[in-house]
Design an enzyme around this catalytic site. Structure first.
Site, PDB file in Angstrom:
ATOM      1  CE  LYS A  76      -3.773   2.097   2.730  1.00 52.06           C
ATOM      2  NZ  LYS A  76      -4.618   1.943   3.938  1.00 52.06           N
ATOM      3  CB  SER A 151      -8.077   3.818   3.243  1.00 48.78           C
ATOM      4  OG  SER A 151      -7.155   3.143   4.090  1.00 48.78           O
ATOM      5  CB  SER A 175      -8.224   0.817   5.976  1.00 47.75           C
ATOM      6  OG  SER A 175      -8.910   2.021   5.904  1.00 47.75           O
TER       7      SER A 175
HETATM    8  N1  GLN Z   1     -12.816   4.130   6.844  1.00 43.57           N
HETATM    9  C1  GLN Z   1     -12.142   4.536   8.021  1.00 43.57           C
HETATM   10  C2  GLN Z   1     -11.770   5.985   7.929  1.00 43.57           C
HETATM   11  O1  GLN Z   1     -12.076   6.576   6.971  1.00 43.57           O
HETATM   12  C3  GLN Z   1     -10.952   3.669   8.256  1.00 43.57           C
HETATM   13  C4  GLN Z   1      -9.713   4.132   7.622  1.00 43.57           C
HETATM   14  C5  GLN Z   1      -8.531   3.235   7.896  1.00 43.57           C
HETATM   15  O2  GLN Z   1      -8.674   2.195   8.546  1.00 43.57           O
HETATM   16  N2  GLN Z   1      -7.373   3.680   7.453  1.00 43.57           N
HETATM   17  O3  GLN Z   1     -11.198   6.539   8.799  1.00 43.57           O
END
Ligand code: GLN
Length: 474
Positions: A76, A151, A175
């Site tokens: 990532k 994400s 995420s």
């Molecule tokens: N969807 C969550 C957020 O927007 C989780 C993001 C993540 O785990 N990096 O914060």
């Protein structure tokens, strides 16, 4: 389809000459090209990967190869790799190059993995749909009109479409688990501190954890076994021994007690997902697993607590992108203060700005007690809920997400609706416990459904074992 199911089989076939690692790596690059529209990768490292393939192939033949020999892994684009771009899918880091390598990535390289490229994600890992990327949307391989989740959307799509063997992701509030669920693959978020964060671009430092996506439980366990452990470069990394996750997969017939929390099956959960989880539960019971009801009464505050605390940490962490130290600098400014303001205005996307503003607000004098301090107390209560539950059960089974993958654009104009997607995943990060997504079927549209299993701190091995049992029997 790939000509092997997991890394041990791949190594075997390379050894016997049935597979050439070089050809395998080339076939991944060809496939990535064929599936360009998925937009899963920000950068590809073709030359390095092919060079590494030759080296590793020889090592395998000589019997000197590491544990992950020949595993083709995508990273990532929030993790550093020396002399490689690190953008966090943000314009503010569009031209930034890392000066060192993240501990996690280094450990994979040291065990002879082949790093194939860096994957697309939401900007600074903030989002649930990969729609907040400066590199554009990633498409869900099951239905290209839908999101892959976020994400770590690029990593999930890449593994699901077989554009690599395994991909690294990060999980601050879901995420890894949410995109794994949307793309029908395995994904694990380890205990906070189990894996070093050195070289990970910080979003919310007390929540961030690095894990991975895979198509098999064995691959997932193998990668986590290599990545976990104490690192002198991250003082929050745990000195606890790392269990031999792969060897312990053989205990997969060990029966655990599974907790069911009604709090996770309330309004908003798709009936098809509920049905799939019920079916899994029945299967586990028939196979001798015990179940028990547990209560997690503070669950209803998880989204509020999560979005107060993570935005607060993000507002502090992202202060470093000021046009002077890192990345993009606006040319439009005559005075220093304008240079800061313009660089941040032009460099950050909408969601990141929203979070910086929210975080700055909840930390400001006058609001600190009402929001930040209160959310910290709620965090403690959520942790206590889990501590109590794990006195009684080995793990808790929940849905990973309230719905299957939604349409691109469907939630983008309503941030609150988007945040509610994280309703079942954020609690694990608030409590610092490990969680895993296991694919458990498809809905009537053919979209993947995921089940989440949560365990007490440092009990990853139990999660891998039950995932293995589900993988081979359900
Ligand atoms: N969807 C969550 C957020 O927007 C989780 C993001 C993540 O785990 N990096 O914060």
């Amino acid at each position: 389809m790939l000509p092997y199911k997991c890394i041990s089989e791949k190594i075997q076939k390379i050894k016997s000459g049935e597979i050439s690692l070089n050809e395998n790596v080339i076939s991944f690059f060809n496939k990535i090209d064929e599936h360009k529209d998925l937009n899963a990768y920000n950068f590809l490292f073709k030359e390095d990967a092919l060079k590494q393939a030759v080296l590793v192939q020889n090592k395998i033949k000589q019997g000197t190869a590491g544990k992950l020999a020949g595993m083709v892994i995508a990273v990532k684009d929030v993790l550093s790799m020396k002399d490689k771009p690190l953008t966090c899918s943000s314009n503010i880091l569009r031209d930034f190059t890392s000066v060192y390598t993240a501990t996690t990535v280094q450990k994979l390289i040291d065990e002879d993995a082949v790093i194939i490229g860096k994957t697309n994600c939401d900007e600074f890992a903030m989002g649930s749909s990969n729609e907040n990327s400066a590199f554009g949307n990633v498409l869900n391989p099951y239905d290209k009109t839908r999101v892959p989740g976020g994400s770590s959307g690029g990593s999930a799509a890449a593994v699901s479409a077989r554009l690599c063997d395994v991909a690294l992701g990060t999980d601050t509030g879901g995420s890894i688990r949410q995109p794994a669920s949307f793309c029908g693959i395995y994904g694990v978020k380890p205990t906070y501190g189990r894996v070093s964060r050195y070289g990970l671009t910080a979003f919310a430092s007390s929540f961030d954890s690095i894990g991975c996506f895979a198509n098999s439980v064995e691959d997932m366990a193998a990668v986590m076994e290599v990545m976990s452990g104490r690192d002198e470069l991250d003082t929050t990394s745990s000195p606890n021994d790392v269990p031999p996750y792969t060897a312990e997969l053989n205990n997969a017939d060990k029966k655990f007690t599974i907790g069911i929390a009604e709090d996770y099956f309330g309004d908003g959960l798709s009936p098809e997902i509920k049905k799939a989880i019920d079916k899994l539960l029945k299967h586990l019971k028939v196979n001798g697993y015990e179940t028990a009801a547990v209560t997690l009464p503070y669950s209803k505050y998880t989204i509020a607590a999560y979005y107060i605390l993570t935005t607060a940490e993000a507002s502090s962490n992202l202060a470093r992108y000021d046009g002077a130290h890192y990345g993009f600098r606006s040319n439009e400014s005559s005075a220093l203060i304008d240079m800061y303001r313009n660089s941040r205005t032009e460099g950050f996307g909408t969601e990141v700005k929203r979070r910086i503003m929210l975080g700055t607000y909840v930390l400001s004098a006058g609001y600190y007690d009402a929001y930040y301090r209160k959310a910290q107390k709620v965090r403690r209560l959520i942790k206590t809920d889990f501590d109590n539950a794990f006195q009684k059960v080995d793990m808790i089974l929940t849905p990973t997400t309230p719905t299957t993958a939604f349409k691109i654009g469907e939630n983008i104009s309503d941030p609150l609706q988007m945040y509610l997607n994280d309703i079942y995943t954020t609690s694990a990060n608030l409590a610092g416990i490990p969680g895993i997504n296991v694919p458990v079927g498809k809905d009537s549209k053919g979209l993947p459904i995921g089940a989440q299993l949560l365990a007490g701190q440092f009990n990853e091995s139990k999660l891998f074992q039950i995932a293995k049992f589900i993988e081979s029997t359900f």
